[in-house]
Scaffold this active site. Structure first.
Site, mmCIF file in Angstrom:
data_model
loop_
_atom_site.group_PDB
_atom_site.id
_atom_site.type_symbol
_atom_site.label_atom_id
_atom_site.label_comp_id
_atom_site.label_asym_id
_atom_site.label_seq_id
_atom_site.Cartn_x
_atom_site.Cartn_y
_atom_site.Cartn_z
ATOM 1 N N ALA A 100 0.856 -1.197 0.000
ATOM 2 C CA ALA A 100 0.000 0.000 0.000
ATOM 3 C C ALA A 100 0.883 1.235 0.000
ATOM 4 O O ALA A 100 1.382 1.658 1.040
ATOM 5 C CB ALA A 100 -0.919 -0.001 1.224
ATOM 6 N N GLY A 101 1.119 1.774 -1.198
ATOM 7 C CA GLY A 101 1.933 2.984 -1.314
ATOM 8 C C GLY A 101 1.056 4.112 -1.816
ATOM 9 O O GLY A 101 0.398 4.798 -1.036
ATOM 10 N N ILE B 161 9.938 3.926 5.931
ATOM 11 C CA ILE B 161 9.545 4.980 6.880
ATOM 12 C C ILE B 161 10.758 5.829 7.262
ATOM 13 O O ILE B 161 11.723 5.329 7.861
ATOM 14 C CB ILE B 161 8.870 4.359 8.136
ATOM 15 C CG1 ILE B 161 7.686 3.470 7.713
ATOM 16 C CG2 ILE B 161 8.413 5.463 9.101
ATOM 17 C CD1 ILE B 161 6.646 4.131 6.817
ATOM 18 N N ARG C 259 2.536 18.785 0.691
ATOM 19 C CA ARG C 259 3.145 18.701 -0.642
ATOM 20 C C ARG C 259 3.895 19.975 -1.001
ATOM 21 O O ARG C 259 4.880 19.930 -1.734
ATOM 22 C CB ARG C 259 2.079 18.336 -1.670
ATOM 23 C CG ARG C 259 1.729 16.866 -1.520
ATOM 24 C CD ARG C 259 0.629 16.385 -2.401
ATOM 25 N NE ARG C 259 0.504 14.936 -2.242
ATOM 26 C CZ ARG C 259 -0.550 14.223 -2.594
ATOM 27 N NH1 ARG C 259 -1.578 14.818 -3.142
ATOM 28 N NH2 ARG C 259 -0.559 12.921 -2.416
ATOM 29 N N ARG D 175 35.656 27.768 -15.513
ATOM 30 C CA ARG D 175 36.069 26.698 -16.430
ATOM 31 C C ARG D 175 36.223 27.288 -17.840
ATOM 32 O O ARG D 175 35.237 27.714 -18.456
ATOM 33 C CB ARG D 175 35.013 25.585 -16.432
ATOM 34 C CG ARG D 175 35.294 24.457 -17.384
ATOM 35 C CD ARG D 175 36.441 23.601 -16.906
ATOM 36 N NE ARG D 175 36.645 22.455 -17.788
ATOM 37 C CZ ARG D 175 37.718 21.676 -17.720
ATOM 38 N NH1 ARG D 175 38.680 21.911 -16.843
ATOM 39 N NH2 ARG D 175 37.830 20.647 -18.541
ATOM 40 N N HIS E 241 29.094 20.260 -15.385
ATOM 41 C CA HIS E 241 30.428 20.070 -14.810
ATOM 42 C C HIS E 241 31.273 19.116 -15.653
ATOM 43 O O HIS E 241 32.410 18.801 -15.276
ATOM 44 C CB HIS E 241 30.324 19.482 -13.392
ATOM 45 C CG HIS E 241 29.997 20.479 -12.327
ATOM 46 N ND1 HIS E 241 28.728 20.957 -12.111
ATOM 47 C CD2 HIS E 241 30.782 21.087 -11.396
ATOM 48 C CE1 HIS E 241 28.748 21.796 -11.084
ATOM 49 N NE2 HIS E 241 29.976 21.900 -10.641
ATOM 50 N N GLU F 294 5.767 11.341 -0.671
ATOM 51 C CA GLU F 294 4.631 12.270 -0.465
ATOM 52 C C GLU F 294 3.798 12.381 -1.739
ATOM 53 O O GLU F 294 3.245 13.427 -2.069
ATOM 54 C CB GLU F 294 5.155 13.635 0.008
ATOM 55 C CG GLU F 294 4.169 14.544 0.730
ATOM 56 C CD GLU F 294 3.454 13.916 1.916
ATOM 57 O OE1 GLU F 294 3.949 12.925 2.475
ATOM 58 O OE2 GLU F 294 2.386 14.427 2.276
ATOM 59 N N GLY F 295 3.677 11.248 -2.456
ATOM 60 C CA GLY F 295 2.887 11.184 -3.700
ATOM 61 C C GLY F 295 3.788 11.302 -4.910
ATOM 62 O O GLY F 295 4.490 12.302 -5.071
HETATM 63 C C1 FAD Z 1 13.321 7.240 0.891
HETATM 64 C C2 FAD Z 1 11.856 7.103 1.133
HETATM 65 C C3 FAD Z 1 11.279 7.698 2.247
HETATM 66 C C4 FAD Z 1 9.916 7.542 2.498
HETATM 67 N N1 FAD Z 1 9.384 8.033 3.658
HETATM 68 C C5 FAD Z 1 8.106 7.696 4.001
HETATM 69 C C6 FAD Z 1 7.593 8.013 5.295
HETATM 70 O O1 FAD Z 1 8.262 8.632 6.127
HETATM 71 N N2 FAD Z 1 6.336 7.598 5.604
HETATM 72 C C7 FAD Z 1 5.556 6.911 4.735
HETATM 73 O O2 FAD Z 1 4.425 6.568 5.072
HETATM 74 N N3 FAD Z 1 6.007 6.620 3.470
HETATM 75 C C8 FAD Z 1 7.269 6.976 3.103
HETATM 76 N N4 FAD Z 1 7.762 6.648 1.859
HETATM 77 C C9 FAD Z 1 6.895 5.940 0.919
HETATM 78 C C10 FAD Z 1 6.509 6.778 -0.286
HETATM 79 O O3 FAD Z 1 5.591 7.770 0.051
HETATM 80 C C11 FAD Z 1 5.995 5.791 -1.348
HETATM 81 O O4 FAD Z 1 7.144 5.085 -1.801
HETATM 82 C C12 FAD Z 1 5.298 6.468 -2.487
HETATM 83 O O5 FAD Z 1 4.080 7.018 -2.062
HETATM 84 C C13 FAD Z 1 5.023 5.482 -3.630
HETATM 85 O O6 FAD Z 1 4.453 4.301 -3.178
HETATM 86 P P1 FAD Z 1 5.095 2.890 -3.623
HETATM 87 O O7 FAD Z 1 6.551 2.948 -3.333
HETATM 88 O O8 FAD Z 1 4.318 1.820 -3.003
HETATM 89 O O9 FAD Z 1 4.940 2.852 -5.192
HETATM 90 P P2 FAD Z 1 3.637 2.406 -6.010
HETATM 91 O O10 FAD Z 1 2.432 3.060 -5.456
HETATM 92 O O11 FAD Z 1 3.620 0.935 -6.146
HETATM 93 O O12 FAD Z 1 3.977 3.047 -7.412
HETATM 94 C C14 FAD Z 1 4.894 2.462 -8.347
HETATM 95 C C15 FAD Z 1 4.793 3.259 -9.648
HETATM 96 O O13 FAD Z 1 3.459 3.145 -10.175
HETATM 97 C C16 FAD Z 1 2.866 4.417 -10.340
HETATM 98 N N5 FAD Z 1 1.456 4.308 -9.969
HETATM 99 C C17 FAD Z 1 0.955 3.999 -8.757
HETATM 100 N N6 FAD Z 1 -0.388 3.987 -8.795
HETATM 101 C C18 FAD Z 1 -0.741 4.284 -10.055
HETATM 102 C C19 FAD Z 1 -1.994 4.418 -10.726
HETATM 103 N N7 FAD Z 1 -3.149 4.261 -10.085
HETATM 104 N N8 FAD Z 1 -1.984 4.731 -12.033
HETATM 105 C C20 FAD Z 1 -0.814 4.925 -12.700
HETATM 106 N N9 FAD Z 1 0.397 4.811 -12.118
HETATM 107 C C21 FAD Z 1 0.429 4.497 -10.811
HETATM 108 C C22 FAD Z 1 3.645 5.340 -9.408
HETATM 109 O O14 FAD Z 1 3.605 6.682 -9.857
HETATM 110 C C23 FAD Z 1 5.040 4.757 -9.492
HETATM 111 O O15 FAD Z 1 5.700 5.245 -10.622
HETATM 112 C C24 FAD Z 1 9.114 6.833 1.579
HETATM 113 C C25 FAD Z 1 9.688 6.276 0.433
HETATM 114 C C26 FAD Z 1 11.034 6.397 0.207
HETATM 115 C C27 FAD Z 1 11.626 5.726 -1.002
#
Ligand code: FAD
Length: 570
Positions: A143-144, A175, A257, A282, A357, A382-383
């Protein structure tokens, strides 16, 4: 009016300008003293989060957390404009450290926007006084972008027939501060729906994984969290009501955001400024690279223009939030546009800074290589950019339908009025972009083209470009009139901003017309637009005519960036 919990997203004035300036300087000195460039590179190489420094920054040693906390809980009640300036500053120093500091604020967000007054007094006061580090636990392995798919559960524990607490089970992924936080806000599915819980580090059954080995922001700690039958008392259910979690998260996207947008802006400018400095010393082809138009107009100028367009949007949204407009997610689309413009611009600028560079940019010493890896995250967390495109397109599509196609024609009319007062800020060209956008949207409606998700998301990109152009023209006009807010960034004067705005508006008008043509005809050929005369509605002629003067304006922007009075040579 200072920020208070009752008026969380209502009108706020925040810090006075001198206090803000002092805070920015103190942060700069503190981080540079603690982590000079060599140490920054070493920590990046060792993949090590300087947790002590993050703690020092978020405690009474530096006190950044006070900026985010309302005065009634012992904070300074910073405004969105204050937070934008501070986040941009931190991102320019190191995006990993900036992420750690912001994560503690994001972690306290569910409390800020959803907790009861008693809970706020308890947790926010503690944060102000003791600098408690938070982590924000929403994302899960499955769940992202789609948080609704969360699997972590919160099962009520009954004592004498009433709920005394919950048992949390599940896993959180990626996280920030996951391995170093003192407290965690965890989103879990309770019987009444997704809900936030405050969890202490060290609670039985709650463990943190080792830090992730990341592409960038290696100075920030990112870790998975494991929740194995973890008990939280009922008083730690944020707001005392189940089922508010996703609503609370949605409420603040306009705000959060914008914060990540400032990260793209700060990191992008940090990389570009290094390239600007490098290019003045440079020597290639008998002169500094800064005097080569083919260099500056590809690798420097367009990126400065995009970053400043994004800044215009950030300041526009921040000012509106501070005027009290952001309650209940009212500015979520604007926040998405700000994030999209700024993080994409920052990412492209950092990439161009490596190119600028040459071979040195490809090595670690000049730091642009690190900044490029760091800033990449801003288009993901954050999306993601694609989710931003979807958010933007869905909302503005509805506006187009609700107004029977007038939405962007009305924006264009407003821009034409601005153009009449200020013919030098690109408002007329931004109006062409909006008119073309109205044409594209109408053709999509007639051909029912948004059934193609790709078309819908590309519309999001075009909308951001057209609205960005309008916003930039307004900011340039305000700068020429001496009307920019005191807390706005004042690096460029009105004349330079006007030249930048004209460059951006030309790009936006041509982009909307050409890409619009592509995405309208792509699914079903020219007939997809129905009876609409497609080429005239896309304002292709006007967009082409507006290109005149582009190179001269890019020369002006280069002159402003390099602080010189004449045009750059070939
Ligand atoms: C370094 C780091 C720090 C983070 N910190 C936090 C934190 O503190 N707290 C927290 O809760 N989360 C955190 N996150 C999570 C982050 O918010 C998610 O990684 C992000 O929201 C994307 O979710 P996902 O990785 O599951 O990718 P997915 O949702 O699986 O997405 C994968 C790809 O598919 C695309 N996609 C997804 N859904 C769709 C759709 N419906 N239609 C078309 N394309 C789509 C996306 O744009 C992306 O390109 C962090 C992530 C990272 C890498």
């Amino acid at each position: 009016m200072p920020l208070t919990s009752q008026n969380a997203l209502e009108a706020r004035a925040g810090l006075d300008t001198e206090t803000l300036a002092m805070m920015l300087e103190t942060i700069r000195d503190f981080v540079r003293d603690a982590i000079p460039d060599e140490r920054l590179l070493q920590l990046d190489h060792d993949d090590e989060c300087p947790a002590d420094l993050v703690r020092a920054m978020c405690s009474d040693q530096l006190g950044i957390q006070l900026l985010f906390i309302p005065e009634e809980y012992g904070g300074m009640g910073g405004s969105t404009m204050d937070v934008y300036r501070v986040c941009q500053e931190m991102a320019g120093l190191d995006l990993g450290i900036a992420t750690s500091v912001l994560a503690t604020f994001l972690g306290s967000d569910p409390i800020f926007f959803g907790a009861t007054p008693e809970q706020k007094t308890q947790w926010l006061t503690e944060m102000a006084e003791r600098g408690v580090l938070y982590a924000y636990g929403a994302t899960e392995p499955e769940a992202g972008s789609d948080l609704g798919a969360l699997k972590t559960t919160a099962t009520p524990v009954l004592t004498d027939g009433s709920v005394s607490g919950y048992r949390l089970n599940g896993r959180k992924q990626w996280i920030s501060n996951g391995g170093i936080a003192d407290k965690y806000t965890i989103l879990a599915s309770a019987p009444g729906g997704p809900s936030w819980f405050v969890l202490d580090r060290g609670t039985e059954g709650f463990t943190q994984n080792r830090p992730e080995d990341k592409h960038g922001i290696r100075l920030s700690n990112t870790a998975a969290l494991f929740l194995d039958n973890v008990f939280v008392p009922v008083g730690n259910l944020v707001g005392d009501v189940e089922g508010q979690g996703l609503i609370q998260a949605q409420k603040v996207f306009g705000y959060t955001r914008v914060m990540v947008a400032t990260f793209g802006l700060g990191a992008g400018w940090s990389a570009l400024d290094r390239a600007i400095t490098y290019s003045t010393t440079r020597i290639q082809g008998g002169a500094p690279l800064s005097e080569k138009q083919g260099y500056t107009h590809k690798l420097i100028v367009p990126h400065a223009v995009r970053l400043e367009a994004a800044r215009a949007f950030i300041e526009f949204v921040a000012t509106r939030i501070d005027a009290g407009e952001g309650a209940d997610g009212a500015l979520n689309t604007e926040g998405a546009i700000a994030k999209y413009l700024a993080t994409e611009a920052g990412n492209l600028a950092a990439d161009a800074a490596i190119q600028a560079h040459g071979g040195y940019g490809y090595t670690r010493e000049y730091l642009v290589e690190k900044i490029k890896r760091d800033v990449r995250i801003t288009t993901i967390y954050e999306g993601t950019s694609e989710i931003m495109e979807m958010t933007i397109a869905r909302d503005r599509w509805q506006q187009h339908l609700k107004t029977a196609g007038r939405y962007y024609l009305d924006s264009a009319a407003g821009l034409r009025a601005l153009d009449a007062r200020h013919p030098d800020v690109g408002a007329g060209t931004a109006a062409v972009a909006c008119e073309a956008l109205a044409g594209v949207l109408e053709a999509c409606r007639a051909g029912r083209l948004t059934r193609n998700q790709h078309v819908l998301l590309r519309l999001g990109e075009l909308i951001a470009a057209a609205e960005g152009a309008g916003c930039f023209a307004a900011r340039a006009a305000a700068a020429l009139d001496g009307d920019l807010p005191e807390k706005a960034d004042h690096r460029f004067d009105g004349t330079a901003l006007a030249a930048m705005s004209r460059v951006f508006a030309r790009d936006a008008a041509l982009k909307v017309a050409c890409d619009g043509l592509r995405w309208v005809t792509g699914p079903a050929g020219p007939q997809a637009a129905g009876s609409t005369p497609l080429l005239s509605s896309l304002r292709l002629d006007a967009a082409c005519a507006a290109q005149e003067g582009l190179i001269a304006d890019m020369d002006r922007v280069a002159d402003a960036l390099y602080g010189r009075s004449g045009a750059s040579s070939a």
